[in-house]
Scaffold this active site. Structure first.
Site, PDB file in Angstrom:
ATOM      1  N   ASN A 193       0.855  -1.185   0.000  1.00 39.62           N
ATOM      2  CA  ASN A 193       0.000   0.000   0.000  1.00 39.62           C
ATOM      3  C   ASN A 193       0.894   1.238   0.000  1.00 39.62           C
ATOM      4  O   ASN A 193       1.735   1.392   0.885  1.00 39.62           O
ATOM      5  CB  ASN A 193      -0.918   0.002   1.231  1.00 39.62           C
ATOM      6  CG  ASN A 193      -1.854   1.202   1.225  1.00 39.62           C
ATOM      7  OD1 ASN A 193      -1.422   2.339   1.377  1.00 39.62           O
ATOM      8  ND2 ASN A 193      -3.137   0.952   1.040  1.00 39.62           N
ATOM      9  N   SER A 203      -4.999  -0.343  -3.168  1.00 37.59           N
ATOM     10  CA  SER A 203      -5.530   1.003  -2.963  1.00 37.59           C
ATOM     11  C   SER A 203      -6.698   0.862  -1.999  1.00 37.59           C
ATOM     12  O   SER A 203      -7.640   0.105  -2.262  1.00 37.59           O
ATOM     13  CB  SER A 203      -5.990   1.590  -4.297  1.00 37.59           C
ATOM     14  OG  SER A 203      -6.293   2.955  -4.137  1.00 37.59           O
ATOM     15  N   GLU A 204      -6.642   1.570  -0.869  1.00 34.89           N
ATOM     16  CA  GLU A 204      -7.557   1.244   0.230  1.00 34.89           C
ATOM     17  C   GLU A 204      -9.008   1.638  -0.035  1.00 34.89           C
ATOM     18  O   GLU A 204      -9.888   1.313   0.745  1.00 34.89           O
ATOM     19  CB  GLU A 204      -7.060   1.830   1.556  1.00 34.89           C
ATOM     20  CG  GLU A 204      -7.070   3.338   1.665  1.00 34.89           C
ATOM     21  CD  GLU A 204      -5.713   3.952   1.291  1.00 34.89           C
ATOM     22  OE1 GLU A 204      -4.941   3.296   0.563  1.00 34.89           O
ATOM     23  OE2 GLU A 204      -5.448   5.086   1.731  1.00 34.89           O
ATOM     24  N   ASN A 205      -9.267   2.322  -1.144  1.00 33.83           N
ATOM     25  CA  ASN A 205     -10.671   2.556  -1.494  1.00 33.83           C
ATOM     26  C   ASN A 205     -11.299   1.331  -2.152  1.00 33.83           C
ATOM     27  O   ASN A 205     -12.477   1.362  -2.516  1.00 33.83           O
ATOM     28  CB  ASN A 205     -10.815   3.783  -2.396  1.00 33.83           C
ATOM     29  CG  ASN A 205      -9.985   3.699  -3.650  1.00 33.83           C
ATOM     30  OD1 ASN A 205      -8.839   3.261  -3.621  1.00 33.83           O
ATOM     31  ND2 ASN A 205     -10.555   4.100  -4.764  1.00 33.83           N
ATOM     32  N   SER A 207     -11.356  -4.001   2.492  1.00 30.33           N
ATOM     33  CA  SER A 207     -10.065  -3.368   2.231  1.00 30.33           C
ATOM     34  C   SER A 207      -9.277  -3.180   3.531  1.00 30.33           C
ATOM     35  O   SER A 207      -8.105  -3.522   3.618  1.00 30.33           O
ATOM     36  CB  SER A 207     -10.280  -2.018   1.544  1.00 30.33           C
ATOM     37  OG  SER A 207      -9.053  -1.432   1.239  1.00 30.33           O
TER      38      SER A 207
END
Lengths: 233, 232
Positions: free
Chosen positions: A30, A53-55, A95
């Site tokens: 990340n 991607s944390e979305n 996520s």
């Protein structure tokens, strides 16, 4: 250009490139906003690294070609991006679930301050900046390995590597390694341990610009700064 | 079972002053544009909004902020909105900033019928102030409560008349979580199909969580950061 930089502090690109040497085959990574994002440009061609991607995306690809932008496909910095073969989408709980469960091998993020105990502050300047922590607190609380990409000093020349953070913390005792424009350092129980220095930057200068406890043992090699090579992303 | 309503105005007709609403989306990606426009038109105020972000000055929740319809925002990141910052610094707007994973998982807990979660996010920071800390296997965790929201407004790509929903790409984000967490969940979709037309294996949100559904119109889908590579 390269000759000029070789006797100065690292550029943001060179910090990112140095961090890319910490990547390993098969890593899920990340990358935070700013310098960390640039690390994607230096992933070795022959290495399989999956960007999270944390979305809600594993397998983040490069920016789209002009005209191919898709408003439903963005990264955590709200930038238009693409997928790569094998990409997968998921919701925000999953996520952060995979982050919390330690499935992400490496997190790279920026910092305003880091303490010699591994505390990090990067989300708030009281009375000035109140944008919020986004996913940073979740990431630093859970990631197995956290590397901070940062400038060694603020614009006034004051150290950002401190005995204790002065700004509100994002996480306590979580930073493992720092790559700054001046040095590569590990965070150990005894303080910052100097591993490498930027080309032409002396140990004395790093000592002077590190306010927290600094351990210097033996000769400190220079960070290898090679000429730019073609990037994958 | 048919949960279809005519449009956004009808869908939000019982949203009144002072209620708590969740709004799906990440940045401007996957936000319930039609419902927001209807709330702006209706002019309800004193709202508590739970949403990862607060829109930008002239789009998304920013439109509601501009009209001072929002009393309190519960978000993880609000950096793209100057009016928001102005109202916050002047004290007109209450804000609770919480870690993004905590926000997501507190929605999940609600939808899973669990009163609380334990998370390490925020331990040792000001987020932990006043919260119970419990140690499991030598590591500290914060007790965080499930959300209570009167309404959840979500946006999906495709839905059927029963309220089953499928999201597209990263527009999924908080939408399925908030869909599960509203006492009343309102879904707007780009494509509304009759029941039986969605692949049951592909549905992300089972319709049991959804109370009203409508096909939205005129989606702007604004891009916040247009980043591209040049074509040769």
């Amino acid at each position: 250009m390269a000759g000029l930089q070789s006797i100065m502090a690292l550029t943001k690109e060179q910090i990112a490139k140095r961090i890319s040497r910490e990547l390993k085959e098969g890593y899920y990574v990340n990358l935070g906003i700013g310098i960390p994002t640039l690390v994607a440009n230096y992933i070795p061609e022959d290495m399989n690294v999956v960007l999270q991607s944390e979305n809600g995306l594993l397998g983040m690809g490069p920016f789209p070609l002009e005209g191919d932008e898709d408003p439903d496909l963005i990264n955590a910095g709200k930038q238009t991006i693409t997928t790569v073969p094998g990409s997968v989408f998921f919701d925000s709980a999953m996520s952060f679930g995979m982050i919390r469960a330690g499935k992400v091998d490496l997190t790279v993020l920026g910092a305003m301050e880091v303490s010699d105990k591994g505390d990090i502050a990067n989300w708030k300047i009281p009375g000035k900046m109140v944008k919020g922590m986004g996913g940073a607190m979740d990431l630093v609380a859970s990631a197995k390995n956290i590397i901070v990409a940062m400038m060694h000093t603020n614009p006034k020349g004051e150290s950002k590597l401190l005995p204790a953070c002065t700004l509100p913390l994002t996480g306590a005792g979580c930073v493992k390694k720092i790559v700054s424009d001046l040095a590569v350092l590990d965070v150990t129980p005894d303080g910052f341990k100097l591993l490498e220095r930027a080309p032409g930057v002396s140990v004395e200068e790093i000592k002077a610009k590190t306010a927290g406890r600094l351990i210097v043992e033996g000769d400190i090699p220079e960070i290898e700064v090679k000429k730019e090579v073609g990037s994958r992303r | 079972m048919n949960k279809v309503v005519a449009g956004a105005d009808e869908a939000i007709k019982d949203i009144t002053d002072g209620v708590t609403i969740m709004l799906g989306g990440f940045g401007l990606c996957g936000i319930p544009e039609n419902c927001i426009a209807a709330l702006v038109k209706k002019g309800v105020g004193n709202l508590t909004c739970i949403s990862n972000n607060a829109g930008v000055d002239d789009f998304g929740i920013g439109l509601m902020l501009k009209q001072k319809q929002v009393k309190k925002m519960i978000s993880s990141y609000v950096g793209e909105n100057a009016e928001f910052e102005r109202q916050l610094l002047s004290g007109e707007l209450q804000v609770e900033l919480i870690p993004q994973g905590t926000l997501a998982t507190r929605c999940l807990a609600t939808g899973y019928g669990m009163p609380a979660i334990f998370t390490p996010a925020g331990v040792g920071t000001e987020v932990a102030e006043g919260k119970e800390v419990r140690q499991f296997n030598g590591k500290d965790y914060l007790l965080e409560l499930a959300f209570e929201a009167d309404f959840a407004l979500v946006k999906a790509w495709k839905g059927d008349t029963q309220g089953n929903l499928i999201y597209k790409e990263t527009a999924r984000n908080f939408n399925p979580l908030m869909a599960m967490a509203g006492k009343v969940t309102i879904a707007e979709v780009e494509i509304l199909v009759p029941e039986g037309e969605l692949d049951p294996d592909a549905v992300h949100t089972p319709g049991i969580y959804v109370h009203r559904i409508f096909q939205g119109t005129d989606y702007e889908k604004r891009i916040e950061q247009r980043t591209v590579r040049k074509r040769n």
